[in-house]
Write an enzyme that holds these catalytic residues in place. Structure first.
Site, PDB file in Angstrom:
ATOM      1  N   LYS A 262       0.777  -1.155   0.025  1.00 12.53           N
ATOM      2  CA  LYS A 262       0.111  -0.009  -0.129  1.00 12.53           C
ATOM      3  C   LYS A 262       0.857   1.312  -0.046  1.00 12.53           C
ATOM      4  CE  LYS A 262      -3.946  -1.703   2.596  1.00 12.53           C
ATOM      5  NZ  LYS A 262      -4.936  -1.618   1.624  1.00 12.53           N
ATOM      6  N   ARG A 336     -10.030 -11.697   2.315  1.00 12.12           N
ATOM      7  CA  ARG A 336     -10.918 -12.890   1.932  1.00 12.12           C
ATOM      8  C   ARG A 336     -10.051 -14.065   2.146  1.00 12.12           C
ATOM      9  NH1 ARG A 336     -11.284  -9.818  -3.733  1.00 12.12           N
ATOM     10  NH2 ARG A 336     -11.301  -8.038  -2.331  1.00 12.12           N
TER      11      ARG A 336
HETATM   12  N1  BES Z   1      -7.936  -3.954   4.586  1.00 13.95           N
HETATM   13  C1  BES Z   1      -8.096  -3.617   3.247  1.00 13.95           C
HETATM   14  C2  BES Z   1      -9.534  -2.800   3.022  1.00 13.95           C
HETATM   15  C3  BES Z   1      -9.646  -1.480   3.527  1.00 13.95           C
HETATM   16  C4  BES Z   1      -9.552  -0.231   3.183  1.00 13.95           C
HETATM   17  C5  BES Z   1     -10.202  -1.495   5.043  1.00 13.95           C
HETATM   18  C6  BES Z   1      -9.584   1.042   3.658  1.00 13.95           C
HETATM   19  C7  BES Z   1     -10.401  -0.185   5.711  1.00 13.95           C
HETATM   20  C8  BES Z   1     -10.190   1.065   4.974  1.00 13.95           C
HETATM   21  C9  BES Z   1      -8.359  -4.707   2.259  1.00 13.95           C
HETATM   22  O1  BES Z   1      -7.207  -5.762   2.612  1.00 13.95           O
HETATM   23  C10 BES Z   1      -7.703  -4.351   0.871  1.00 13.95           C
HETATM   24  O2  BES Z   1      -6.524  -3.851   1.027  1.00 13.95           O
HETATM   25  N2  BES Z   1      -8.478  -4.229   0.074  1.00 13.95           N
HETATM   26  C11 BES Z   1      -8.014  -3.800  -1.480  1.00 13.95           C
HETATM   27  C12 BES Z   1      -8.931  -4.943  -2.346  1.00 13.95           C
HETATM   28  C13 BES Z   1      -8.225  -4.853  -3.705  1.00 13.95           C
HETATM   29  C14 BES Z   1      -6.711  -5.225  -3.767  1.00 13.95           C
HETATM   30  C15 BES Z   1      -8.916  -5.882  -4.640  1.00 13.95           C
HETATM   31  C16 BES Z   1      -8.785  -2.580  -1.629  1.00 13.95           C
HETATM   32  O3  BES Z   1      -9.982  -2.416  -1.024  1.00 13.95           O
HETATM   33  O4  BES Z   1      -8.321  -1.663  -2.416  1.00 13.95           O
HETATM   34 MN    MN Z   2      -5.437  -5.528   1.988  1.00 12.51          MN
END
Ligand code: BES
Ligand code: MN
Ligand code: ZN
Length: 485
Positions: A262, A336
């Site tokens: 990230k 997931r």
């Molecule tokens: N933990 C994140 C989702 C999240 C984002 C929670 C902001 C709380 C605040 C999750 O693991 C994630 O990174 N999801 C990605 C999925 C994508 C890579 C398909 C996302 O939402 O960008």
């Molecule tokens: Mn994630």
């Protein structure tokens, strides 16, 4: 915060609060206060506050008024919570240690009065253990609330509500703790401490046991971390012999994204990527503390997602406990993967009648629903309706989103049974479709995406900035309304 009940006002109390229905000032208000309230346009609207000083038997007391809105509002209980919350928001650092809540003139029922106290207590929660240099006037001073002249039955009503408060506070604590303090093993340890002597049964799986069970999906997420992964199950058998309701939580104690790392700004938020597991732990604590008459199990998949020489790579294929294979196209779609094995194991181990999972799963749900509603995805209309109703009643609101075959196709993979991301659109839905592939035999299942509701950037109804405790009250209410005889 300590809450006690008394017949009469304790000696020397300086801060006396009244809950005020719209347009009804208490008789203790003197002419000056009445003029002040009018000048400040205090009318008893929900959450409005006003205070002034009155002389009573030679002593000067601070009289605090908290508005509860219209008496016969549909949102009466929520409004009463807001009135209580407004009091602690205003006086928690006022220097006073004690607040007297004078209900002698009010006609609140025991249940209604308990909601005032719930709002008071929940809004007073703050986690200051790492703030060693707070100035005196920044510290929380409010320690106790003494209820005077409350309705019959208020102590019993409060005993139930305080179990709920304990659960919400436990969730907030877990969610607020940084990731160097709360990681899979310490999450388990904190639960073991908190559930000690409650009669709940805790089961912990370590990495060797998960390996044995074939949980390649969950273990793959944790393999880049020096912290070991865990599964924690908390079981409460308060009912008869019926199959349990299972709650399953995503417990990513820190989500860097892994190799699909990230961006830096805001990454600290990912300490609360265990909010689903936090909600399940707190929800279970509430149920256990009020000795709910139902069979319930809470299962938490606990891992840390880190980039490392040993971390999983985009393109890797893993085999889940269900036997289904997964092509990892983005190591940041890790929640997931954790839930896949946690869900499968839950079904094999506990044969639940229905399953509800909680997860801070997708940023996309924040785009869809903002911070008001959590996203609800389900294969079952009855369970969906029960969750929507329970959520509406307690303020943990959920909004149902569509799922279906056309969305499911979007996660087919050319090399494995599925891939862990869909295409550009419908990111929260394809995540839900992924989870559904791990639900056996059409067991009623609901997934609740709480990425937009687990944490708040600003103070809300019964919380300050930070962890909200979302999900605890929903769990408690769902069980109360649909599983307890
Ligand atoms: N933990 C994140 C989702 C999240 C984002 C929670 C902001 C709380 C605040 C999750 O693991 C994630 O990174 N999801 C990605 C999925 C994508 C890579 C398909 C996302 O939402 O960008
Ligand atoms: Mn994630
Ligand atoms: Zn995540």
């Amino acid at each position: 915060m300590h809450i006690q009940f008394n017949q009469s006002r304790p000696q020397g109390a300086r801060l006396i609060a009244h809950v005020v229905d719209k347009g009804k000032l208490p008789s203790a208000t003197n002419a000056a206060m009445r003029a002040g309230a009018e000048a400040a346009r205090f009318r008893g609207n929900t959450g409005q506050t006003f205070d002034g000083f009155v002389e009573d038997g030679g002593e000067v007391a601070r009289l605090a008024l908290a508005g509860a809105g219209e008496k016969n509002s549909d949102a009466r209980l929520a409004n009463l919570e807001k009135a209580g919350a407004a009091l602690t928001a205003k006086y928690q650092s006022s220097g006073d240690k004690e607040l007297v809540l004078d209900l002698s003139e009010s006609d609140l029922s025991a249940d209604e009065a308990a909601h005032v106290l719930l709002g008071l207590r929940l809004r007073n929660w703050r986690y200051d253990i790492y703030r060693t240099k707070l100035k005196d006037d920044q510290k929380i001073t409010l320690e106790s609330v003494t209820v005077v002249g409350g309705p019959d039955g208020i102590e019993d009503a409060w005993a139930e509500a305080s179990a709920l408060a304990e659960g919400v506070e436990f969730t907030r604590e877990l969610v607020t703790e940084p990731a160097n303090i709360i990681y899979p093993e310490s999450f388990v340890a904190r639960c073991q401490e908190r559930f000690e002597g409650t009669g709940a049964e805790l089961v912990v799986l370590d990495e060797a046991q998960m390996e044995e069970l074939g949980m390649g999906s969950l273990l793959g997420v944790g393999q880049g971390s020096s912290r070991d992964s865990r599964i924690l199950a908390i079981r409460w058998n308060g009912g008869g012999s019926e199959a349990p309701t299972a709650f399953v939580g995503k417990g990513v104690t820190f989500d860097t994204g892994g190799i699909s790392i990230k961006p830096g700004p805001g990454m600290e938020d990912m300490k609360w990527d265990m909010g689903g597991a936090g909600a399940v732990a707190g929800g279970m604590l509430s149920l256990v503390k009020r000795k709910a008459k139902a069979n319930v199990v809470g299962v938490m998949g606990l891992v840390e997602n880190m980039p490392d020489g040993n971390a999983q790579r985009p393109g890797d294929v893993v085999t889940s406990m269900s036997g289904q294979t997964i092509e990892i196209l983005n190591t940041d779609a890790e929640g997931r993967l954790v839930l896949a094995d946690a869900l499968h194991w839950t079904q094999k181990e506990f044969k639940p009648a229905r399953i509800v999972d909680f997860a801070t799963l997708t940023g996309a749900i924040i785009i869809s629903l903002g911070n008001e509603y959590a996203g609800l995805f389900s294969n079952d209309d009855t369970l969906s309706k029960e969750l929507a109703d329970a959520g509406e009643a307690v303020g943990d609101k959920v909004w149902r989103m569509p799922i279906g075959k056309a969305y499911d196709k979007l996660i087919d993979s050319p090399i494995a049974d599925m891939k862990n991301i869909g295409g550009k659109g419908a990111g929260s839905i394809t995540a839900a479709q992924f989870l559904q592939r791990f639900i056996l035999d059409d067991t009623p299942w609901a997934h609740i995406d709480i990425a937009g509701t687990a944490w708040s950037e600003k103070p809300g109804r019964t919380w300050g900035k930070g962890a909200t405790g979302f999900g605890v009250r929903l769990i408690d209410r769902l069980v109360a309304d649909t599983a307890e005889g």
